[in-house]
Design an enzyme around this catalytic site. Structure first.
Site, short mmCIF file in Angstrom:
data_model
loop_
_atom_site.label_atom_id
_atom_site.label_comp_id
_atom_site.label_asym_id
_atom_site.label_seq_id
_atom_site.Cartn_x
_atom_site.Cartn_y
_atom_site.Cartn_z
N ASP A 164 -49.43 -8.51 -70.76
CA ASP A 164 -49.21 -9.26 -72.00
C ASP A 164 -48.00 -10.17 -71.89
O ASP A 164 -46.90 -9.73 -71.50
CB ASP A 164 -49.00 -8.30 -73.17
CG ASP A 164 -50.26 -7.50 -73.50
OD1 ASP A 164 -51.21 -7.54 -72.69
OD2 ASP A 164 -50.28 -6.83 -74.54
N ASP B 254 -46.80 -7.40 -65.05
CA ASP B 254 -47.09 -7.04 -66.42
C ASP B 254 -48.27 -7.92 -66.87
O ASP B 254 -48.58 -8.93 -66.22
CB ASP B 254 -45.84 -7.31 -67.28
CG ASP B 254 -46.10 -7.12 -68.76
OD1 ASP B 254 -46.75 -6.14 -69.12
OD2 ASP B 254 -45.65 -7.97 -69.55
#
Length: 405
Positions: free
Chosen positions: A192, A190
């Protein structure tokens, strides 16, 4: 030529020779040179050096009874000449085979206390597991040690130690042992709050004057309280009219998570392929892909018309299910079985991806994600994921030094 020791050695007379004392060059060679005079065969060797003190164990075949006394006397005399201690134990056969069910238990602590180590070891024992070996993976910025455990299946061991680790405030990751651990060749993260410290949409929102509204919706979505796609559209709508020039400004504000460059650099050296999937935006992930030398990157795309954000995204939304689909797609393109992939994330929309991967790592994640992932890391250093793969801090630093020389 002496015949080789047969595979079944249960009734073969053996000697366990233990040497301990102050370490110095030549001890190992000296011991085996001493033993060589008695024509013994080596069955097993273990050696550990801790703060300048050596413990060397050699399991060897017992010589003919006429020579065993002489061997013992000679080894003790050699050890005393080096101010070492020696212990020689008679027995039969090799080491007991390790039990079924083998796992690697990685424990991370800042610091790692004796209390937490005792509790982890006791919980392993209470599950029916046996600790076969322990060694240190890293001493900073966290202390990381690995326990090789046998005798209990990985899943119940993981469940038991996750509860214990949470109570103790230490990170405990349990992964199955086996050749596949060294064969993982694709890592997907991922972006963020995982690869970077920021939420990209909040950086854009600051320029649009709607940061508080966006942050509130983002937090609810990450907790799994809102459908991600709906929350994405609601947040992006608030960016309507924002000038495209802010893209370069936001790219300059993005802060990599500590250890991110080390993680990626080390994985690439080992031949891994590395990618990112994000509920954020290609306007940032494309730049990260170029800067960090990533192999794969996929995110949502903000629509831009006449140099302004329209408040819409174009193309298929990268949501919770989409991240898992992309993991599978990347694995197929990389030629890597899904069982040999690693996924890293922090939010509820990462759960499908974490569960689909061979090893899913929750990184500083929400409680819901920590409970569902294969492993959880709650220290602010992304490169600690390397320890879950059995890579030591010393190996990372040696590779860095080699490249700099």
């Amino acid at each position: 030529m002496r015949a080789s020791l047969p595979p079944e050695t249960a009734d073969v007379p053996t000697l366990l020779v233990k040497i301990f004392g102050k370490d110095r060059p030549g001890i190992t060679a000296g011991l085996f040179d001493t033993l060589a005079a008695f024509s013994v065969d080596v069955i097993d060797i273990e050696q550990v050096v801790t703060r300048g003190r050596i413990v060397l164990c050699a399991l060897v075949t017992r010589p003919h009874s006429d020579h065993e006394g002489e061997l013992r006397s000679t080894v003790h005399s050699w050890a005393e000449s080096l101010k070492l201690q020696a212990e020689i134990l008679s027995g039969t056969g090799d080491n007991q085979p390790r039990g079924e069910g083998r796992s690697h238990v990685t424990v991370l602590g800042v610091p790692l206390t004796a209390e937490s180590t005792a509790a982890i070891a006791a919980r392993i024992t209470s599950t029916g597991g046996n600790i076969d070996r322990i060694f240190r993976l890293a001493k900073y910025p966290v202390t990381a040690v690995e326990f090789a455990v046998s005798g209990v299946a990985t899943e119940p061991l993981r469940t038991a130690l996750a509860t214990e680790g949470a109570a103790l405030g230490v990170d405990v990751a349990v992964v199955a042992s086996g050749i596949q651990r060294r064969a993982q060749r694709l890592v997907v993260m991922d972006v963020d709050s995982t690869l970077i410290q920021d939420e990209v949409i909040e950086l854009f929102a600051a320029y649009a004057g709607c940061a508080d509204e966006v942050a509130e919706v983002t937090a609810a979505a990450m907790r799994g309280e809102l459908d991600f796609a709906q929350s994405l559209h609601a947040r992006v709508a608030l960016l309507a009219g924002l000038d495209v020039s802010v893209v370069e400004k936001v790219r300059g504000e993005v802060r990599l998570t500590p250890g991110a460059r080390t993680l990626i650099r080390t994985l690439k050296r080992l031949g891994y392929q590395v990618g990112v999937v994000s509920g954020g935006f290609t306007q940032v992930t494309d730049d990260l892909k170029e800067r960090l030398g990533l192999d794969f990157a996929q995110a949502n795309t903000l629509e831009i018309v006449d140099g302004k954000f329209t408040g819409r995204v174009v193309g298929e939304v990268v949501d919770r299910a989409g991240k898992a689909r992309l993991l599978r797609r990347f694995a197929k393109e990389a030629g890597v079985p899904l069982a040999q992939t690693v996924a890293i994330g922090d939010g509820a929309n990462d759960l499908d991806m974490l569960n689909a991967a061979g090893l899913g790592v929750a990184f500083n994640a929400k409680p819901l994600v920590r409970e569902a992932a294969h492993a959880a890391v709650n220290v602010p250093f992304l490169d600690t994921v390397l320890y879950l793969l059995g890579i030591t801090r010393e190996e990372v630093e040696a590779a860095d030094a080699h490249d700099e020389s």
